[in-house]
Enzyme design. Structure first.
Site, mmCIF file in Angstrom:
data_model
loop_
_atom_site.group_PDB
_atom_site.id
_atom_site.type_symbol
_atom_site.label_atom_id
_atom_site.label_comp_id
_atom_site.label_asym_id
_atom_site.label_seq_id
_atom_site.Cartn_x
_atom_site.Cartn_y
_atom_site.Cartn_z
ATOM 1 N N SER A 78 -18.564 13.384 5.069
ATOM 2 C CA SER A 78 -19.749 13.913 5.762
ATOM 3 C C SER A 78 -20.131 12.952 6.883
ATOM 4 O O SER A 78 -19.667 11.798 6.906
ATOM 5 C CB SER A 78 -20.890 14.007 4.747
ATOM 6 O OG SER A 78 -22.145 14.142 5.376
ATOM 7 N N TYR A 120 -26.946 12.292 -1.922
ATOM 8 C CA TYR A 120 -25.875 12.835 -1.069
ATOM 9 C C TYR A 120 -25.284 11.720 -0.209
ATOM 10 O O TYR A 120 -24.062 11.564 -0.122
ATOM 11 C CB TYR A 120 -26.439 13.969 -0.196
ATOM 12 C CG TYR A 120 -25.389 14.733 0.571
ATOM 13 C CD1 TYR A 120 -24.655 15.755 -0.036
ATOM 14 C CD2 TYR A 120 -25.128 14.454 1.909
ATOM 15 C CE1 TYR A 120 -23.693 16.468 0.663
ATOM 16 C CE2 TYR A 120 -24.173 15.155 2.620
ATOM 17 C CZ TYR A 120 -23.452 16.161 1.995
ATOM 18 O OH TYR A 120 -22.498 16.863 2.693
HETATM 19 P P1 NAP Z 1 -21.486 25.492 0.263
HETATM 20 O O1 NAP Z 1 -21.300 26.711 1.102
HETATM 21 O O2 NAP Z 1 -22.762 25.275 -0.459
HETATM 22 O O3 NAP Z 1 -20.250 25.353 -0.729
HETATM 23 C C1 NAP Z 1 -20.203 24.383 -1.738
HETATM 24 C C2 NAP Z 1 -19.037 24.686 -2.645
HETATM 25 O O4 NAP Z 1 -19.013 23.729 -3.703
HETATM 26 C C3 NAP Z 1 -19.177 26.066 -3.297
HETATM 27 O O5 NAP Z 1 -17.913 26.625 -3.466
HETATM 28 C C4 NAP Z 1 -19.791 25.713 -4.625
HETATM 29 O O6 NAP Z 1 -19.589 26.687 -5.636
HETATM 30 C C5 NAP Z 1 -19.022 24.439 -4.949
HETATM 31 N N1 NAP Z 1 -19.679 23.712 -6.025
HETATM 32 C C6 NAP Z 1 -20.867 23.067 -5.982
HETATM 33 N N2 NAP Z 1 -21.158 22.582 -7.206
HETATM 34 C C7 NAP Z 1 -20.141 22.949 -8.040
HETATM 35 C C8 NAP Z 1 -19.866 22.751 -9.415
HETATM 36 N N3 NAP Z 1 -20.712 22.111 -10.238
HETATM 37 N N4 NAP Z 1 -18.705 23.265 -9.920
HETATM 38 C C9 NAP Z 1 -17.855 23.946 -9.141
HETATM 39 N N5 NAP Z 1 -18.063 24.165 -7.823
HETATM 40 C C10 NAP Z 1 -19.194 23.663 -7.285
HETATM 41 O O7 NAP Z 1 -21.347 24.206 1.184
HETATM 42 P P2 NAP Z 1 -20.296 23.767 2.281
HETATM 43 O O8 NAP Z 1 -21.088 23.394 3.465
HETATM 44 O O9 NAP Z 1 -19.172 24.713 2.399
HETATM 45 O O10 NAP Z 1 -19.812 22.401 1.609
HETATM 46 C C11 NAP Z 1 -18.473 22.123 1.255
HETATM 47 C C12 NAP Z 1 -18.255 20.626 1.314
HETATM 48 O O11 NAP Z 1 -18.450 20.177 2.656
HETATM 49 C C13 NAP Z 1 -19.233 19.815 0.470
HETATM 50 O O12 NAP Z 1 -18.583 18.713 -0.105
HETATM 51 C C14 NAP Z 1 -20.267 19.364 1.486
HETATM 52 O O13 NAP Z 1 -20.937 18.215 1.093
HETATM 53 C C15 NAP Z 1 -19.373 19.112 2.680
HETATM 54 N N6 NAP Z 1 -20.042 19.073 3.978
HETATM 55 C C16 NAP Z 1 -20.697 20.148 4.487
HETATM 56 C C17 NAP Z 1 -21.261 20.047 5.747
HETATM 57 C C18 NAP Z 1 -21.957 21.196 6.419
HETATM 58 O O14 NAP Z 1 -22.505 21.002 7.505
HETATM 59 N N7 NAP Z 1 -21.956 22.378 5.877
HETATM 60 C C19 NAP Z 1 -21.193 18.859 6.458
HETATM 61 C C20 NAP Z 1 -20.523 17.779 5.885
HETATM 62 C C21 NAP Z 1 -19.949 17.897 4.652
HETATM 63 P P3 NAP Z 1 -20.715 27.832 -5.900
HETATM 64 O O15 NAP Z 1 -20.603 28.804 -4.755
HETATM 65 O O16 NAP Z 1 -20.317 28.397 -7.210
HETATM 66 O O17 NAP Z 1 -22.043 27.133 -5.926
#
Ligand code: NAP
Length: 249
Positions: free
Chosen positions: A141, A154
């Site tokens: 991140s 986080y």
């Molecule tokens: P998201 O749409 O909220 O997706 C998160 C994913 O993680 C979902 O598939 C969720 O499953 C899964 N997850 C969370 N807790 C879980 C658990 N206990 N067991 C199994 N699966 C779990 O968020 P995203 O933005 O795509 O994030 C994906 C990654 O990118 C994360 O590591 C996040 O920190 C990182 N990231 C995101 C951003 C951004 O701007 N969006 C920036 C930097 C880093 P469910 O759908 O079942 O909850």
């Protein structure tokens, strides 16, 4: 050099957001996808199969490390040995540091850091035993580099991801496993819905992104294919920012 033809990629959290974009990008480069998570990834399955690749869903709640070995065994039984692991699943809790609860600390650290480590260990043990090449890609991140605000667990977890990426690279480079990370900038997903809904924060964020827009999950596909393919065989322990220039400001 960038082909992933017939490689097996295990992607956590591939049902939505960034994980879905990464899984589809890997499949477009030729990989079969084992999607691991707690929600059925129907849309991702359809997209991957449309690309002519195989898809398996392995149901697991990654808030506990209990099932990680079973997850790897199930992926292998469905599609064959895992060549690529993408540790994408992640969660976030927001609160002032003065009020931050232990529950919000543990729930984020468990998914974002602890399970990431033990799943990597479980996959790497298989790769080492089989004597084959492997690629591990962690999703870091901007808060692997910066402090952030109101997201104590986080920031701790994602700073930990960048550190662990280097440690694992140091230990496993000689074992033919590349461990690297991708640090997405501000990407439009569920994870950032609250920020985008807040007009003031949204304008502040957009005003600071040199590319002038939020990223989309498919903006990360090129980076993950690079780090999963033999094009990156001499790349170890790096965290590659895909951020529209955010860190350059
Ligand atoms: P998201 O749409 O909220 O997706 C998160 C994913 O993680 C979902 O598939 C969720 O499953 C899964 N997850 C969370 N807790 C879980 C658990 N206990 N067991 C199994 N699966 C779990 O968020 P995203 O933005 O795509 O994030 C994906 C990654 O990118 C994360 O590591 C996040 O920190 C990182 N990231 C995101 C951003 C951004 O701007 N969006 C920036 C930097 C880093 P469910 O759908 O079942 O909850």
């Amino acid at each position: 050099m960038f082909s992933l033809k017939d490689k097996v990629a295990l992607v956590t959290g591939a049902n939505t957001g960034i994980g879905q974009g990464l899984a589809i990008g890997l499949a477009a480069a030729g990989a079969d996808i084992a999607a691991v998570g707690r929600t059925a990834p129907e849309e991702t399955k359809a997209e991957v199969e449309k690309l002519g690749r195989r898809f398996a869903f392995i149901e697991a709640d990654l808030s506990s490390t209990d099932g990680v070995e079973a997850v790897v065994t199930a992926a292998e039984a469905a599609l064959g040995p895992v060549d690529i692991l993408v540790n994408n699943a992640g969660t976030i809790k927001r609160n002032d540091a003065l009020d931050f609860t232990e529950e919000d600390w543990d729930s984020v650290m468990d998914v974002n850091l602890k399970t990431l480590f033990f799943l990597s260990q479980a996959v790497a043990r298989k790769m080492v035993a089989a004597g084959c090449k492997g690629k591990i890609i962690n999703i870091a991140s901007m808060l692997s580099f910066q402090g952030g605000i109101r997201v104590a667990s986080y920031t701790a977890s994602k700073s930990g991801v960048a550190g662990l990426t280097k440690l694992l690279a140091n230990e496993w480079a000689l074992k033919n496993i590349n461990v690297n990370a991708i640090a997405p900038g501000y990407i439009a997903t569920n994870n950032t819905a609250a920020l985008r809904a807040d007009e003031k924060r949204n304008a502040e964020i957009l005003g600071r992104i040199p590319a002038g827009r939020w990223g989309n999950p498919d903006d990360l596909a090129g980076a993950v294919v690079f780090l999963a393919s033999s094009a990156s065989d001499y790349v170890h322990g790096t965290t590659l920012a895909v951020d529209g220039g955010w860190l350059a400001r």
